[in-house]
Structure formats: structure tokens, C-alpha cells
Design a protein around this motif. Sequence first.
Motif, short mmCIF file in Angstrom:
data_model
loop_
_atom_site.label_atom_id
_atom_site.label_comp_id
_atom_site.label_asym_id
_atom_site.label_seq_id
_atom_site.Cartn_x
_atom_site.Cartn_y
_atom_site.Cartn_z
N MET A 1 0.85 -1.18 0.00
CA MET A 1 0.00 0.00 0.00
C MET A 1 0.89 1.24 0.00
SD MET A 1 -2.89 0.91 2.75
CE MET A 1 -3.20 2.59 3.12
N THR A 2 0.50 2.24 -0.69
CA THR A 2 1.21 3.51 -0.70
C THR A 2 0.24 4.63 -0.37
OG1 THR A 2 0.85 3.85 -3.05
CG2 THR A 2 2.88 2.72 -2.42
N VAL A 3 0.81 5.72 0.14
CA VAL A 3 0.03 6.89 0.49
C VAL A 3 0.67 8.09 -0.18
CG1 VAL A 3 -0.74 8.39 2.38
CG2 VAL A 3 -0.63 5.91 2.71
N LYS A 4 -0.11 8.91 -0.82
CA LYS A 4 0.42 10.10 -1.46
C LYS A 4 0.45 11.21 -0.42
CE LYS A 4 -0.10 13.14 -5.35
NZ LYS A 4 0.26 12.87 -6.72
N LEU A 5 1.64 11.83 -0.27
CA LEU A 5 1.81 12.93 0.68
C LEU A 5 2.29 14.16 -0.06
CD1 LEU A 5 3.79 11.08 3.51
CD2 LEU A 5 1.37 11.67 3.50
N SER A 6 1.96 15.29 0.50
CA SER A 6 2.47 16.55 -0.02
C SER A 6 3.28 17.18 1.10
CB SER A 6 1.30 17.46 -0.41
OG SER A 6 1.79 18.72 -0.81
N ILE A 7 4.55 17.47 0.83
CA ILE A 7 5.41 18.04 1.86
C ILE A 7 6.12 19.27 1.32
CG2 ILE A 7 5.78 15.82 3.00
CD1 ILE A 7 8.55 15.76 1.63
N SER A 8 6.59 20.09 2.24
CA SER A 8 7.41 21.26 1.88
C SER A 8 8.83 20.97 2.34
CB SER A 8 6.89 22.51 2.57
OG SER A 8 5.59 22.81 2.13
N VAL A 9 9.79 21.25 1.48
CA VAL A 9 11.18 21.01 1.80
C VAL A 9 12.01 22.25 1.45
CG1 VAL A 9 11.03 18.51 1.49
CG2 VAL A 9 11.62 19.96 -0.44
N PRO A 10 13.18 22.40 2.06
CA PRO A 10 14.05 23.53 1.70
C PRO A 10 14.47 23.45 0.24
CG PRO A 10 14.79 22.47 3.73
CD PRO A 10 13.73 21.60 3.14
N ASP A 11 14.90 24.58 -0.30
CA ASP A 11 15.27 24.67 -1.72
C ASP A 11 16.33 23.65 -2.13
OD1 ASP A 11 13.49 26.72 -2.01
OD2 ASP A 11 15.00 28.31 -1.89
N ASP A 12 17.37 23.48 -1.28
CA ASP A 12 18.44 22.56 -1.66
C ASP A 12 17.94 21.12 -1.73
OD1 ASP A 12 18.17 22.69 1.17
OD2 ASP A 12 20.14 21.78 1.44
N SER A 24 10.24 9.96 -5.07
CA SER A 24 9.62 9.13 -4.03
C SER A 24 10.59 8.06 -3.54
CB SER A 24 8.35 8.47 -4.55
OG SER A 24 7.37 9.44 -4.83
N ALA A 25 11.28 7.42 -4.44
CA ALA A 25 12.24 6.37 -4.06
C ALA A 25 13.37 6.96 -3.23
CB ALA A 25 12.78 5.67 -5.29
N ALA A 26 13.83 8.16 -3.60
CA ALA A 26 14.90 8.82 -2.84
C ALA A 26 14.45 9.14 -1.42
CB ALA A 26 15.35 10.09 -3.57
N VAL A 27 13.23 9.62 -1.28
CA VAL A 27 12.71 9.93 0.05
C VAL A 27 12.54 8.66 0.88
CG1 VAL A 27 10.71 10.85 1.31
CG2 VAL A 27 11.59 12.06 -0.69
N VAL A 28 11.99 7.62 0.29
CA VAL A 28 11.80 6.36 1.00
C VAL A 28 13.14 5.80 1.47
CG1 VAL A 28 11.09 3.94 0.73
CG2 VAL A 28 9.62 5.79 -0.11
N GLU A 29 14.13 5.82 0.60
CA GLU A 29 15.46 5.32 0.95
C GLU A 29 16.05 6.10 2.13
OE1 GLU A 29 19.89 5.19 -1.03
OE2 GLU A 29 18.15 5.22 -2.35
N ALA A 30 15.94 7.42 2.09
CA ALA A 30 16.49 8.25 3.15
C ALA A 30 15.78 8.02 4.48
CB ALA A 30 16.41 9.72 2.76
N VAL A 31 14.47 7.94 4.44
CA VAL A 31 13.71 7.74 5.68
C VAL A 31 13.98 6.37 6.26
CG1 VAL A 31 11.38 7.51 6.63
CG2 VAL A 31 11.92 9.40 5.09
#
Length: 82
Positions: A1-12, A24-31
Motif C-alpha cells: 500500500m502507498t500513500v500520497k503525501l504533499s510536503i514542503s522542503v528547503p530549496d536545496d 519518491s524512491a529517494a525519500v523512502v530510501e532516506a527515511v
Amino acid sequence: MTVKLSISVPDDVAEYLQSRGNASAAVVEAVRRVQPQARRARQREAAQAYGAFLRERSPRQRDDDRAMIEESNDIALRDAQW
């Protein structure tokens, strides 16, 4: 199951994610890297690998390691006032 999220991140961070093919894959890997359970699993795996490495050492290698540790301790404690 996946969930779509909307987030705000710094410019860099946004620039980095946009440069990736799949943000999405980059965020999942980091988390997952920072999740406590995943971190403990990596630490456990590393400890098991190190234990296996130590068990395969010859008696001569263990003696050499012990001597190096003793010499290192002597250097570290040199001129120490107790």
C-alpha cells in the motif's frame, strides 16, 4: 500500500529530489535509513559479520591484535597522571 503525501522542503532538498529520476524512491530510501528498526537491523548485521570475522582469525592473529591493543593503550596512557 502507498500513500500520497504533499510536503514542503528547503530549496536545496527540492533541487536534489528534482534531480533524481524518482523522488519518491529517494525519500523512502532516506527515511528508511534513519528509522530505528532499520538502523538496528543494519547494526545487528554488521555485528554478526564482525563476529564471524573475529572467529576466523588464527591464534597468531589474535595474539598480534592483543599486543597492538596493549601498545596502543600504553601510548594513550603515557604521561597520564593517575
